[in-house]
Scaffold this motif. Structure first.
Motif, PDB file in Angstrom:
ATOM      1  N   LEU A 615      -9.315  89.901 194.974  1.00 27.10           N
ATOM      2  CA  LEU A 615      -9.481  88.378 194.876  1.00 27.10           C
ATOM      3  C   LEU A 615      -8.600  87.674 195.865  1.00 27.10           C
ATOM      4  O   LEU A 615      -7.561  88.147 196.254  1.00 27.10           O
ATOM      5  CB  LEU A 615      -8.763  87.958 193.282  1.00 27.10           C
ATOM      6  N   GLU A 619      -9.439  82.382 194.932  1.00 25.29           N
ATOM      7  CA  GLU A 619      -9.881  82.653 193.755  1.00 25.29           C
ATOM      8  C   GLU A 619      -8.997  83.012 192.459  1.00 25.29           C
ATOM      9  O   GLU A 619      -9.188  82.489 191.363  1.00 25.29           O
ATOM     10  CB  GLU A 619     -10.581  84.120 193.954  1.00 25.29           C
ATOM     11  N   ARG A 622      -8.238  79.510 191.236  1.00 22.50           N
ATOM     12  CA  ARG A 622      -9.072  79.189 190.232  1.00 22.50           C
ATOM     13  C   ARG A 622      -9.165  79.646 188.869  1.00 22.50           C
ATOM     14  O   ARG A 622      -9.292  79.083 187.925  1.00 22.50           O
ATOM     15  CB  ARG A 622     -10.488  79.153 191.035  1.00 22.50           C
ATOM     16  N   LYS A 623      -8.851  81.064 188.597  1.00 16.67           N
ATOM     17  CA  LYS A 623      -8.820  81.479 187.518  1.00 16.67           C
ATOM     18  C   LYS A 623      -7.740  81.273 186.765  1.00 16.67           C
ATOM     19  O   LYS A 623      -7.852  81.270 185.414  1.00 16.67           O
ATOM     20  CB  LYS A 623      -8.608  83.323 187.785  1.00 16.67           C
TER      21      LYS A 623
END
Length: 685
Positions: A615, A619, A622-623
């Protein structure tokens, strides 16, 4: 503003000392003799006004010096942009990912070296008196203790690549549990990793348990996806192995790269000899299965290994396994009046099954599979012994008689939580459905055959106790069970609803009878797993039973790689029921074959590390964007010290307090020096 050491604020009581000194004026006066006192009264009035102002200023500087000194020890902090800090102690838990993927190259060497540097920067952003924990994938007992800053840095220097692997959920859970036990007011958790896609599994659920005083920071390193071929899984799909028989090894090889691979050799080695080879074509991102066959030429344990060639990632190019061949299943038939001729015909001359027919007085622990065939009586003591034997791992088949079976068998069935027998119904029924997914029919049928002959019966028992946990193996059209399976502890109970005789059913003359009863016997002694995963804390049930009071046998390496931490050691063996369980606590570090007593075990590296997909920091951001108290450092190439001080620890003010102490003392010195100079001028004038 908050204070990291609020107990030091009790030191503000020391402000009373300068006040006492000022009120009682402990200064000693000197007698000065004057020859002319004409103007003494005028001088005295003027000096008294100046002295009063100066004394109040001196008192103020002394109060400020004491106050700022106390505040410096209390460590005042201006909270930063992160979660609000609380007064009290601070603990810091840092997880450094040291799995196999961290061997890949980074900007400053391997990813592990970069992660270790980040850990050093993290502790430098916190106070030297804070308590620290260094957590790695090993998760050994010594990692769950608090360290000083110097001890933490030494532990970081000693950190090495580990075969163990954990996901983010497991890591955060361990950190939260350990920090919660500290009782500290401020708890900071850090996770430094390359953030493989598989590593983030369970991340959201782990953060749900956070306490409001917890503060987690994720530090994803810059990682680039790499090509990798690896052996994903291995299966030996047979209920038992015997000398002269053929064994099929099915391996799944996965292409994690971006290029197609053609004619990849897959080799099988058994007991050090190459026994089979196959080739596979693997498109980009796909998986393929290879079947490798060999014959068993000797009884006992056999050590196997499947191998492929792939560089530079090589830790997952071998898959080790073991199998045990040559020991027949021990079967006992306990009959009411005479042995069942169908069972005798099937098992008596089979080398894979050691068949015996005896009474209820037999020693149940000497057998793997017991058949109660149309019993006319079952004493309560023997029923309790049978129930205990089943719960400890035995397999029991109950075949009722047409006369008086409920009264005889229901006490035993009740002990085992199985369906109980109701009244006998003498009429014709026909079975209509077979559970082909059941292990009894594994590799027996390629699919359901609508033309397959189904058994019919001339009478049956209905089953009571709808709450019983059971699986329907063969059932009638009305949904009632012809054959059911009930898990009981570590064992299992099979129950027919009709006698297995030609008088009551044609099942004994059909083709379905042989695989059903034969596999029931072969699967009665569970085969040991073909392999285990390094780092998995699950218990390992051994084939032999060891006395827990005696010294356990050594666990020895047979062919593990030279970098194994220990080649042999005394393991932790416990007793669970009648079986011995091996508990590993991170002692093994290399894949390969191991031996304990006369039993062989195979261990492989965790295949989660084989998926070299990562990732990006964006990313990861965002998670966790919707999770309170969790932040992400996006630019891992920049030193973390200053950013963490501002974001997590706030701005410490103790240095400014010390500077103000010095300024107050300097002001006091200047005031006292100015007073002495003026007094001297007054005297000389």
């Amino acid at each position: 503003m908050i204070f990291s050491e609020p107990l030091f604020l009790w030191g503000l009581l020391a402000l009373a000392l300068p006040v006492v000194v000022h009120l009682f004026n402990f200064r000693r006066y000197r007698k000065v003799y004057f020859s002319n006192v004409d103007r003494l009264s005028e001088l005295r009035n003027e000096s008294r006004r100046r002295s009063t102002v100066r004394q109040w200023l001196v008192l103020l500087t002394r109060l400020l010096a004491v106050a700022f000194l106390v505040l410096a020890f209390a460590r005042p902090v201006l909270p930063g942009k992160g979660k609000a800090l609380h007064s009290g102690a601070t603990v810091v838990s840092v997880f450094v990912d040291n799995s196999f993927s961290m061997e890949n190259s980074g900007a400053d060497g391997t990813q592990l070296e970069t992660a270790k540097q980040k850990a050093r920067e993290i502790v430098s952003a916190h106070h030297a008196n804070d308590r620290y924990q260094l957590l790695s994938n090993d998760m050994r007992g010594e990692e769950f203790r608090w360290l000083s800053r110097e001890e933490f840095l030494d532990a970081v220097d000693a950190l090495q690549i580990s075969p163990a692997s954990h996901n983010l959920g497991e890591v955060v859970q361990r950190q939260c549990d350990f920090m919660a036990s500290s009782g500290a007011a401020n708890r900071h958790g850090y996770v430094v990793s390359d953030f493989q896609t598989s590593f983030f599994d369970g991340g959201h659920s782990a953060f749900d348990v956070q306490h409001p005083s917890f503060n987690h920071t994720l530090v994803p390193l810059d990682a680039v996806a790499a090509d990798n071929l690896y052996i994903d899984t291995l299966v030996l799909d047979a209920p038992a192995y015997f000398v002269g028989g053929s064994v099929t090894v099915e391996v799944t090889v996965r292409n994690g790269g971006r290029d197609d691979v053609e004619k990849l050799p897959v080799k099988l080695f058994v007991d050090g000899r190459e026994r089979a080879i196959a080739t596979l074509d693997l498109p980009e991102g796909a998986a393929a299965k290879a079947q490798l066959r060999f014959s068993l030429d000797s009884p006992g344990w056999h050590d196997g290994r499947v191998e492929i060639a792939d560089h530079p990632v090589v830790f997952d190019d071998n898959y080790y396994f073991t199998l045990l061949a040559g020991e027949p299943v021990r079967m006992l038939e306990v009959d009411g009046s005479r042995p069942n001729p169908s069972l005798q015909k099937l098992f008596a001359s089979d080398s894979a099954v050691c068949y015996a027919c005896s009474s209820l007085e037999a020693q149940f622990s000497d057998y793997d599979f017991i058949v109660l065939n149309e019993l006319s009586a079952l004493p309560s003591g023997r029923a309790q012994a049978l129930a205990a034997w089943v719960n400890d791992g035995g397999t029991l088949l109950v075949v009722p008689s047409a006369d008086g079976a409920p009264d005889v068998l229901n006490p035993l069935l009740s002990m085992l939580g199985a369906p109980q027998l109701e009244k006998w119904n003498r009429r014709q029924y026909k079975a209509s459905q077979v559970d082909f997914a059941n292990s009894l029919f594994r590799n027996v049928f390629s699919g359901k055959n609508d033309e397959m002959e189904m058994p019919s019966v001339q009478g049956r028992y209905n089953h009571a106790n709808a709450r019983a946990v059971r699986q329907s193996v063969i059932s009638f059209a009305d949904g009632a069970d012809f054959l059911s399976l009930t898990p009981c502890g570590s064992g299992r109970l099979y129950l027919f609803s009709t006698p297995l005789s030609a008088e009551w059913t044609d099942f004994v003359a059909q083709a379905l009878f042989v695989p059903t009863l034969y596999n029931m016997a072969l699967y009665s002694r569970p085969l040991p797993p073909v392999a285990y995963t390094l780092g998995d804390p699950s218990p390992i049930f051994l084939q032999r039973s060891y006395d827990p009071a005696a010294t356990p046998p050594e666990l020895c390496s047979v062919n593990a790689s030279p970098d194994a931490r220990q080649s042999s050691f005394l393991p932790d063996i416990r007793r669970v029921g009648s079986r011995s369980v091996l508990m590993l606590h991170g002692e093994l570090s290399a894949a390969g074959h191991y031996r304990i007593g006369d039993e062989h075990l195979a261990f492989n590296y965790d295949r989660r590390e084989s998926q070299l997909e990562y990732l990006t920091p964006s990313e990861v951001q965002r998670k966790v964007a919707d999770i309170e108290g969790v932040s992400v450092i996006k630019n891992a190439a920049r030193p973390l010290d200053a950013e963490l001080r501002a974001r997590e620890g706030g701005t410490p003010l103790w240095r400014w307090c010390l500077l103000l102490v010095l300024a107050a003392l300097l002001a006091e010195t200047l005031l006292l020096k100015d007073r002495d100079l003026k007094d001297l001028k007054s005297v000389t004038s």
